[in-house]
Design an enzyme around this catalytic site. Structure first.
Site, PDB file in Angstrom:
ATOM      1  N   SER A 268       0.815  -1.213   0.000  1.00 43.27           N
ATOM      2  CA  SER A 268       0.000   0.000   0.000  1.00 43.27           C
ATOM      3  C   SER A 268       0.851   1.266   0.000  1.00 43.27           C
ATOM      4  O   SER A 268       0.317   2.357  -0.121  1.00 43.27           O
ATOM      5  CB  SER A 268      -0.896   0.007   1.233  1.00 43.27           C
ATOM      6  N   CYS A 269       2.172   1.135   0.154  1.00 46.56           N
ATOM      7  CA  CYS A 269       2.991   2.352   0.292  1.00 46.56           C
ATOM      8  C   CYS A 269       3.926   2.637  -0.873  1.00 46.56           C
ATOM      9  O   CYS A 269       3.826   3.678  -1.507  1.00 46.56           O
ATOM     10  CB  CYS A 269       3.810   2.267   1.569  1.00 46.56           C
ATOM     11  N   PHE A 270       4.839   1.711  -1.139  1.00 44.31           N
ATOM     12  CA  PHE A 270       5.894   2.023  -2.114  1.00 44.31           C
ATOM     13  C   PHE A 270       5.344   2.478  -3.480  1.00 44.31           C
ATOM     14  O   PHE A 270       5.704   3.564  -3.941  1.00 44.31           O
ATOM     15  CB  PHE A 270       6.831   0.821  -2.298  1.00 44.31           C
TER      16      PHE A 270
END
Ligand code: UDX
Length: 431
Positions: A268-270
């Site tokens: 969900s971040c990178f």
């Protein structure tokens, strides 16, 4: 201290629950009533090792509760953390509508209250300028004059990994604090000094704190894409890139972490953060070449594994294959931006007739995003492996590491899970 947290998703919940370990009183606010009820019953809406135990203890000690009411939280809180999502828009840029909605609720609530000192902390990942130019600006524009001078704005990014969030919160490499005044900064330092030594606390201007978060995630992503780029080259030379990265990583200036080549990064971040930073940089006239290449290498990585199979079989048309692993990394049920799902899509595009898929935790989530009659989700590893002889390994779950599972199989490994000692045929993506 009394700490309010807006947003009891992954970051808000872990942060709030961990604060109770140092006896702070925590009030979580969320718009989803079911989530609030579950938390109040001691049922965590997410799974993180160690979280349930701390949550239950906090509830027993009566120092944590969840509510849907901003008023209930803000009439008591000394500090309010904002931990709402900042998703990507279709063009990759950051969507601030949740931040704006929170600011609106805060304004309405403040205007019903008597002024007193209050610190707001932006915990959500936001692009440089967002805390001050959007969040702070909206609040200052809407509140009664008596409040001005009483409110502090700060920014405190999170660096929590899924599956390690409690441990990362309790043993951080650093705590970054951006603040617009002394009072806000001191309150945050006081809270975090109970968790870390002074030298791990970095005090910076707000927009520096915002950019530290993006630059950190972009750098880690770039390390992975770098390992993959060198890995693709190494493969063509008959070299195992893991041996190369062992030597590279021994240099203290480089470090071995995040140089594991394979199918690339998901989660969900990178992908979201690198895209948002790329977009932001371009909007200011910068080319952002490294970020562009980081995403491009990552996007192509799943097809590299498919290419290896195509080289061996010439065509995958009509074949049945097994794909082991659906989660974006092991020990989670999260399939967001998972490279495994991209691999499956790629295999189907190449004409594979059936994909027999298995994951220890992520099948239900995968089904909701990848619904295709050619994909058969299996409830056990044995059942999946028993269905076809061509096997792709997409996530490095420990369950997949037993060499004897692959007797008689032709294995294409995207994560260096096995050595292929017992397989009939074995090929690694970058080794
Ligand atoms: C990441 C950051 O680590 C964390 O600091 C931030 O706050 C949120 O994003 P997370 O998304 O939980 O955490 O996953 P992480 O463990 O960092 O892995 C991200 C992705 O990179 C996974 O898909 C993983 O498989 C991949 N990866 C990681 C590699 O391909 N190679 C590596 O060497 C390391």
């Amino acid at each position: 201290m009394k700490i309010g947290i807006v947003g009891s998703g992954y970051v808000g919940l872990v942060t709030g629950v961990c604060f109770t370990l140092k006896d702070h009183e925590v009030i979580l606010v969320d718009v989803v009533k079911e989530k609030v009820d579950a938390i109040n019953k001691g049922i965590s809406p997410i799974y993180e090792p160690g979280l349930d135990e701390i949550l239950k203890e906090a509830l027993e000690r009566n120092i944590l509760r969840a509510t849907t009411s901003y008023e209930e939280m803000m009439k008591e809180a000394d500090v309010v953390f904002i931990a709402v999502p900042t998703p990507s828009k279709p063009d990759g840029s950051m969507d601030v509508r949740f931040i704006e909605a929170v600011a609106k609720q805060i304004v309405e609530t403040l205007n019903k209250m008597e002024p007193r000192n209050l610190v707001f902390v932006m915990k959500s990942t936001v692009l440089p300028g967002t805390t001050e130019n959007i969040f702070k600006a909206l609040i200052l524009a809407g509140i009664r004059d008596e409040w001005k001078g009483k409110i502090s704005f700060t920014m405190n990014p999170e660096f929590l990994r899924e599956g390690m969030a409690v441990e990362d919160f309790l043993n951080p490499d650093r705590v970054v604090i951006g603040a617009d005044n002394d009072y806000g900064r001191e309150v945050l330092v006081k809270i975090y000094r109970d968790f870390v030594d002074n030298e791990k606390i970095l005090i910076v201007p707000i927009k520096v704190a915002e950019l530290i978060k993006y630059a950190s995630n972009a750098f880690l992503s770039m390390k992975i894409s770098f390992a993959n780029e060198i890995g693709n080259l190494a493969k063509s030379l008959g070299i195992d890139v893991y041996e190369v990265m062992e030597g590279v990583g021994m240099d203290k200036r480089i470090g071995r972490a995040f140089l594991n080549a394979g199918l690339g990064f998901g989660g969900s971040c990178f992908p979201k953060d690198v895209s948002a930073l790329l977009n932001f940089g371009r909007s200011l006239g910068h080319e952002m070449k490294l970020l562009e290449a980081t995403l491009e290498v990552n996007k192509k990585q799943p097809s590299k594994l498919v290419d290896l199979a195509l080289k061996r079989y010439r065509s995958l048309e009509g074949k049945e294959v097994v794909v082991l692993g659906l989660a974006f990394k092991p020990n989670t049920d999260d399939v967001r931006e998972s490279r495994a799902l991209e691999l499956i899509k790629e295999l189907l595009e190449k004409g594979v007739a059936k994909v027999h898929a298995y994951d220890p935790k992520a099948i239900d989530n995968a089904k909701t995003v990848l619904d295709d009659e050619r994909i058969i989700y299996h409830n056990s590893l044995e059942s999946a492996l028993g269905s076809a002889d061509i096997v792709f390994i997409a996530t490095e779950w420990q369950d997949f590491a037993d060499e004897s599972l692959y007797e008689g199989k032709e294995v294409f490994d995207g994560r260096k899970v096995i050595k292929g000692e017992k397989a009939k045929y074995y090929e690694g993506i970058c080794w």
